[in-house]
Design an enzyme around this catalytic site. Structure first.
Site, short mmCIF file in Angstrom:
data_model
loop_
_atom_site.label_atom_id
_atom_site.label_comp_id
_atom_site.label_asym_id
_atom_site.label_seq_id
_atom_site.Cartn_x
_atom_site.Cartn_y
_atom_site.Cartn_z
N GLU A 248 0.73 -1.64 0.21
CA GLU A 248 -0.36 0.24 -0.33
C GLU A 248 0.95 0.85 0.21
O GLU A 248 1.21 1.78 0.79
CB GLU A 248 -0.65 -0.18 1.08
N LYS A 291 -2.66 -1.38 -3.09
CA LYS A 291 -3.23 -1.16 -2.64
C LYS A 291 -3.26 0.20 -2.99
O LYS A 291 -2.13 0.88 -2.08
CB LYS A 291 -3.63 -1.61 -1.39
P1 13P Z 1 -9.62 3.99 3.62
O1 13P Z 1 -10.70 2.63 2.33
O2 13P Z 1 -10.44 4.49 5.19
O3 13P Z 1 -9.03 4.76 3.38
O4 13P Z 1 -9.12 2.79 4.05
C1 13P Z 1 -8.44 1.48 3.71
C2 13P Z 1 -7.32 1.54 4.48
O5 13P Z 1 -7.03 0.36 4.95
C3 13P Z 1 -5.89 2.23 4.42
O6 13P Z 1 -5.05 1.84 4.79
#
Ligand code: 13P
Length: 425
Positions: A248, A291
């Site tokens: 991410e 992500k």
């Molecule tokens: P959000 O969809 O609230 O941005 O969170 C996703 C997430 O896990 C960020 O680490």
């Protein structure tokens, strides 16, 4: 000297004038690769890499030692493909205890273990959730928790066909000398934690790197390098221990008037650095999930229409994400619940793409669900229905079939802090 033909590459008709050049190339190849048998040996080796070992007697290295020695390779690839399957996405519910406390406080609830447990039980046991959700990210405390009737949360999830996942980073720390940029913590002891999480039933992991963007100097090259390194080393450790790493790199939605083009440019750079480092650490790309953020301008710029977000988002992904990655699971990143669905739907107009374009939403699945529940038993069922309706809307959007109306129409951006700073948060 003419270049000798090999059985596997197309035959080239080399004109006389080109033969000198070819000889020079052969000699350069010898210098570079140290071969004693001219280009023929190199071509055979190349053939064997492409088509198997029959053309070469040399020992051929087809994959990295990391991949060859990893007993989980097939399982990692299957898990990643399962989570990225069409029409499904991830429910991100991995807020730390401190952040969960902030969320519970918005509906007047105390930050007790019992309240955190009840809230997660509401989410995981929502009837029908598994029709739209293939994985759930949990926090350490939650992964080991039981429902109020004594059933393990991981068993409730598995019954729904939902793969349990676990957030393994331990939060953000400032990078000294930068303009408030951060490094993600959590590599210490990570292998042992991953082993414990695997034993408890987790099959994927998450590590969130945050890149601040502005119209001037952020993100710095220091922040990009630090965060790409952290993600790559984490991903390698997770794969070594059987967990599919969600990688991410969040170019985070923040204040300012920077343009959508700037976010696109920065996100492309960040993604490219991340994949450069993943490659350096021999991370198996078919066994990860990405992500990222969707491409949005700064908060002082009017919200762009979904078509514009989709255009820049797909372009950025095509430019920076290898086709071997099975799924791109966007975070909601502060978008309103409806905006997150509409933007996800707009992305699908660019298909087919090499990876699925789907969701891993936290706030865009939880916000109105929590408001409806507000800790009151009599609203438990209605809150679960809202969660499933939101998951269904995003599932339809993933398939490009969302027609509305949205379960939580309109709505402002959801900008409560996602994560409090500091290790262990
Ligand atoms: P959000 O969809 O609230 O941005 O969170 C996703 C997430 O896990 C960020 O680490």
């Amino acid at each position: 000297m003419a270049v000798a033909s090999t059985s596997c590459l197309p035959q080239l008709n080399v004109p006389a004038a080109k033969q000198v050049e070819a000889a020079q190339m052969a000699s350069l190849a010898n210098q570079l690769w140290g071969s004693s048998s001219s280009l023929v040996g190199q071509k055979s080796l190349l053939c064997s890499r492409l088509h198997g070992p029959s053309h070469a007697s040399q020992k051929v290295v087809m994959t990295s030692d990391f991949e060859k020695s990893n007993p989980y390779v097939d399982e990692l690839k299957k898990t990643a493909a399962y989570i990225a399957q069409p029409g499904k996405g991830i429910l991100a519910s991995d807020e730390s205890n401190a952040t969960t406390g902030k969320r519970l406080a918005t509906v007047g609830l105390e930050n007790t273990e019992a309240n955190r447990q009840a809230w997660r039980e509401l989410l995981y046991s929502a009837p029908g959730l598994g029709n739209y959700i293939s994985g759930t990210i949990m926090f350490d405390e939650t992964l080991f928790q039981l429902s109020r009737s004594g059933e393990q949360f991981v068993d409730i999830l598995k019954r729904q066909g939902i793969v349990p996942g676990i957030k393994v980073d331990t939060g953000l720390q400032p990078i000294d000398g930068t303009d408030g940029e951060t490094a993600t913590q959590g590599l210490d002891g990570l292998a042992d934690r991953c082993k414990r999480y695997y034993q408890q039933g987790a099959r994927f992991a998450k590590w969130r790197a945050v890149l601040k963007v502005d119209s001037d100097k952020c993100p710095s090259s220091t922040a990009i390098l630090e965060n790409a390194h952290g993600l790559a080393r984490y991903a390698q450790i997770a794969q070594a221990n059987g967990l599919v790493p969600i990688v991410e790199p969040e170019v985070t939605l923040g204040p300012g008037d920077y343009s959508i083009e700037r976010t696109a440019y920065i996100s492309e750079k960040v993604n490219s650095h991340v994949f450069r480092l993943l490659n350096e650490y021999n991370v198996i790309l078919e066994g990860i999930l990405l992500k990222p953020n969707m491409i949005l301008p700064g908060l002082d710029v009017p919200t762009p229409p979904p078509e514009e977000v989709a255009k820049y988002t797909v372009r950025t992904m095509l430019r920076s994400i290898p086709a071997a990655v099975p799924g791109i699971h966007f975070l909601s990143g502060g978008m309103s619940e409806e905006e997150a669905t509409l933007n996800l739907q707009a992305l699908q107009a660019y298909g087919p793409t090499p990876w699925s374009l789907t969701f891993s939403y936290g706030r865009a699945l939880q916000s109105s669900t929590l408001k409806i529940w507000s800790g009151k038993e009599e609203f438990w069922k209605a809150a679960q229905e809202r969660l499933v309706a939101l998951a269904k809307a995003n599932s339809e959007a993933q398939l490009g079939k969302y027609r509305g109306p949205h379960p939580s129409p309109g709505g402002a951006r959801i900008l409560q802090a996602l994560r409090l700073g500091g290790a262990g948060k």
